[in-house]
Design a protein around this motif. Structure first.
Motif, mmCIF file in Angstrom:
data_model
loop_
_atom_site.group_PDB
_atom_site.id
_atom_site.type_symbol
_atom_site.label_atom_id
_atom_site.label_comp_id
_atom_site.label_asym_id
_atom_site.label_seq_id
_atom_site.Cartn_x
_atom_site.Cartn_y
_atom_site.Cartn_z
ATOM 1 N N ASP A 182 31.256 -50.755 14.001
ATOM 2 C CA ASP A 182 32.344 -50.968 14.749
ATOM 3 C C ASP A 182 32.640 -52.244 15.342
ATOM 4 O O ASP A 182 31.717 -53.311 15.170
ATOM 5 N N PHE A 183 33.607 -52.449 16.486
ATOM 6 C CA PHE A 183 33.795 -53.710 16.958
ATOM 7 C C PHE A 183 32.587 -54.254 17.493
ATOM 8 O O PHE A 183 32.355 -55.240 17.646
ATOM 9 N N ASP A 184 31.642 -53.405 18.227
ATOM 10 C CA ASP A 184 30.274 -53.868 18.732
ATOM 11 C C ASP A 184 29.363 -53.322 17.925
ATOM 12 O O ASP A 184 29.110 -52.259 17.418
ATOM 13 N N PRO A 185 28.380 -54.055 17.190
ATOM 14 C CA PRO A 185 28.453 -55.710 17.345
ATOM 15 C C PRO A 185 29.335 -56.512 15.990
ATOM 16 O O PRO A 185 29.075 -57.558 15.691
ATOM 17 N N GLY A 186 30.177 -55.585 15.451
ATOM 18 C CA GLY A 186 30.675 -56.038 14.074
ATOM 19 C C GLY A 186 31.526 -57.389 14.539
ATOM 20 O O GLY A 186 31.626 -58.231 13.428
ATOM 21 N N GLU A 187 32.211 -57.353 15.550
ATOM 22 C CA GLU A 187 33.069 -58.791 16.058
ATOM 23 C C GLU A 187 32.011 -60.076 15.860
ATOM 24 O O GLU A 187 32.643 -61.065 15.484
ATOM 25 N N ALA A 188 31.138 -59.768 16.751
ATOM 26 C CA ALA A 188 30.165 -60.956 16.545
ATOM 27 C C ALA A 188 29.455 -61.591 15.277
ATOM 28 O O ALA A 188 29.539 -62.498 14.989
ATOM 29 N N LEU A 189 29.441 -60.338 14.513
ATOM 30 C CA LEU A 189 28.979 -60.534 13.048
ATOM 31 C C LEU A 189 29.774 -61.382 12.273
ATOM 32 O O LEU A 189 29.449 -62.378 11.306
ATOM 33 N N ARG A 190 31.360 -60.821 12.384
ATOM 34 C CA ARG A 190 31.934 -61.445 11.429
ATOM 35 C C ARG A 190 32.474 -62.935 11.866
ATOM 36 O O ARG A 190 32.676 -63.722 11.099
ATOM 37 N N LEU A 191 32.268 -63.116 13.362
ATOM 38 C CA LEU A 191 32.375 -64.617 13.957
ATOM 39 C C LEU A 191 31.527 -65.603 13.242
ATOM 40 O O LEU A 191 31.674 -66.602 12.805
ATOM 41 N N HIS B 39 28.154 -59.130 26.284
ATOM 42 C CA HIS B 39 27.280 -57.989 26.819
ATOM 43 C C HIS B 39 27.296 -56.798 26.235
ATOM 44 O O HIS B 39 26.477 -56.110 26.503
ATOM 45 N N GLN B 40 28.323 -56.599 25.192
ATOM 46 C CA GLN B 40 28.420 -55.430 24.593
ATOM 47 C C GLN B 40 27.565 -55.362 23.074
ATOM 48 O O GLN B 40 26.870 -54.451 22.788
ATOM 49 N N HIS B 41 27.744 -56.781 22.565
ATOM 50 C CA HIS B 41 27.302 -57.045 21.052
ATOM 51 C C HIS B 41 25.717 -56.992 21.371
ATOM 52 O O HIS B 41 25.091 -56.491 20.537
ATOM 53 N N PHE B 42 25.186 -57.700 22.224
ATOM 54 C CA PHE B 42 23.658 -58.240 22.410
ATOM 55 C C PHE B 42 22.875 -56.645 22.319
ATOM 56 O O PHE B 42 22.024 -56.837 21.664
ATOM 57 N N ILE C 230 24.469 -65.203 18.277
ATOM 58 C CA ILE C 230 25.188 -64.347 17.580
ATOM 59 C C ILE C 230 26.267 -63.640 18.445
ATOM 60 O O ILE C 230 27.454 -63.492 18.423
ATOM 61 N N ALA C 231 25.659 -62.918 19.430
ATOM 62 C CA ALA C 231 26.601 -62.359 20.525
ATOM 63 C C ALA C 231 27.509 -63.193 21.031
ATOM 64 O O ALA C 231 28.675 -62.896 21.435
ATOM 65 N N GLY C 232 26.993 -64.405 21.515
ATOM 66 C CA GLY C 232 27.856 -65.403 22.113
ATOM 67 C C GLY C 232 29.017 -65.826 21.564
ATOM 68 O O GLY C 232 29.945 -66.658 21.911
ATOM 69 N N THR C 233 29.099 -65.575 20.207
ATOM 70 C CA THR C 233 30.394 -66.254 19.435
ATOM 71 C C THR C 233 31.596 -65.407 19.832
ATOM 72 O O THR C 233 32.625 -65.722 19.794
ATOM 73 N N ASP C 234 31.256 -64.107 20.398
ATOM 74 C CA ASP C 234 32.516 -63.408 21.118
ATOM 75 C C ASP C 234 32.249 -63.537 22.566
ATOM 76 O O ASP C 234 31.638 -62.282 23.168
#
Length: 274
Positions: A86-95, A66-69, A57-61
Motif C-alpha cells: 500500500d501507500f506505506d511504505p510503497g510511496e517511499a519505495l517508488r520514490l 514517520h509512517q514508512h519507517f 528511503i523513508a525520507g524520500t517522502d
C-alpha cells in the motif's frame, strides 16, 4: 529517552501483514532451465541494509516518513514482505527507485526495486518503471547479485498476481516480456556465451515479431513499449555490441527500437546514466 536499538521503531505498523516473498504471486508458466526465486536476491540485499538506509528511503517522502519507517524496519528485520504494498511504505519505495546520478546508492535502490518486483499493489507499479533500475544497480553491485537478480526476474516472468490467475488448465499466454528483457540484459552482461541466452532472446524476439497463436479466447500478455531512456541505454550498451546481422539478438533489438520509435513522445526523463 530514545531507543538505542539499531532498528527501533514505533509499533504503528503492527497491523500490516508480512508474508514470505514467494507467496505474493502464483507460478503459471515455465522457463525451462531457468532457476527461479523470489527470495534469494532479497535476502542477499537485506543483509546489507542498515538503519541509515531505511531512514534515507523513508525520507524520500518527508510528509510520510514517520509512517514508512516502521514498516521498512519490520520488513528488514523479518525478512518478509507485505502481501499487499500500500501507500506505506510503497510511496517511499517508488520514490527511491528513481534515484539517479553518480551518487546513487545501488544497494538501497536495488533493495527498493526488489521489493517492488516481489509485491503486489493497488497502485500502478509498472515493471517497466522498476526493472531497468534494478538491472543497473545489480550490475553495479556485482558479485553474485546479478545472478540472484536473474532468478528473481525469471520468477517474475513466470508468475501472475493471484487475482489474475484463471481456472486450472487455462492457457495464460506467455511469460512476462518485460521481465524477460531484464533477464536477458543481466545474462548478456554477465556471460554472453551462456547457452541459455539464445533461447531467451529467441523467445522474446518471437513475442515481438511473430503473430501469437493461442487457443481461441486467450490473449497474449501485451508488451508495453520500453520507450524509456534507461532501457535504451541498457539495450545500446549491453545488447547492441553482441548482435550480429540477422541473428535473433539483432531481430530483438530491431523490434525494440521499432516499438520505441513508434511510441516515443517528448518527455522530461532524466538522462540515462553514463
Amino acid at each position: 529517552m530514545s531507543c538505542e536499538r539499531p532498528f527501533c521503531a514505533p509499533s504503528s505498523s503492527a497491523g500490516i501483514r508480512l508474508v514470505a516473498a514467494g507467496s505474493t504471486r502464483v507460478v503459471v508458466h515455465e522457463l525451462p532451465g531457468e532457476p527461479i526465486s523470489a527470495s534469494a536476491l532479497f535476502e542477499r540485499l537485506n543483509a546489507g541494509i542498515g538503519r541509515e538506509h531505511l531512514l534515507d528511503i523513508a525520507g524520500t517522502d518527508p510528509f510520510g516518513a514517520h509512517q514508512h519507517f516502521p514498516l521498512l524496519v519490520r520488513i528488514r528485520e523479518s525478512g518478509r514482505v507485505p502481501q499487499q504494498l500500500d501507500f506505506d511504505p510503497g510511496e517511499a519505495l517508488r520514490l527511491s527507485r528513481h534515484a539517479s546520478g553518480p551518487d546513487v546508492h545501488h544497494l538501497t535502490r536495488a533493495w527498493c526495486c526488489t521489493l517492488l518486483v516481489i509485491t503486489t499493489s493497488d497502485h500502478t507499479d509498472d515493471l517497466n518503471d522498476t526493472a531497468p533500475q534494478l538491472v543497473e544497480s545489480c550490475l553495479a553491485l556485482g558479485g553474485d547479485v546479478p545472478q540472484l537478480a536473474e532468478r528473481l526476474l525469471a520468477w517474475r516472468a513466470v508468475t501472475e498476481e493471484p487475482n489474475a490467475v484463471g481456472p486450472p488448465g487455462q492457457d495464460h499466454g506467455c511469460a512476462d516480456p518485460v521481465a524477460l528483457l531484464a533477464l536477458i540484459l543481466l545474462r548478456a552482461a554477465g556471460d554472453s556465451a551462456d547457452p541459455r541466452l539464445g533461447d531467451l532472446v529467441r523467445t522474446l524476439a518471437d513475442m515481438l515479431t511473430v503473430p501469437p497463436r493461442l487457443p481461441s479466447g486467450h490473449r497474449p500478455r501485451p508488451m508495453k513499449p520500453v520507450a524509456r531512456r534507461r532501457w535504451r541505454h541498457l539495450v545500446d550498451t549491453v545488447l547492441a555490441p553482441l548482435a550480429t546481422t540477422g541473428s535473433d539478438l539483432d531481430r530483438l533489438i530491431t523490434a525494440l527500437r521499432r516499438a520505441d520509435r513508434k511510441h516515443r513522445v517528448p518527455d522530461q526523463e532524466a538522462p540515462a546514466p553514463r
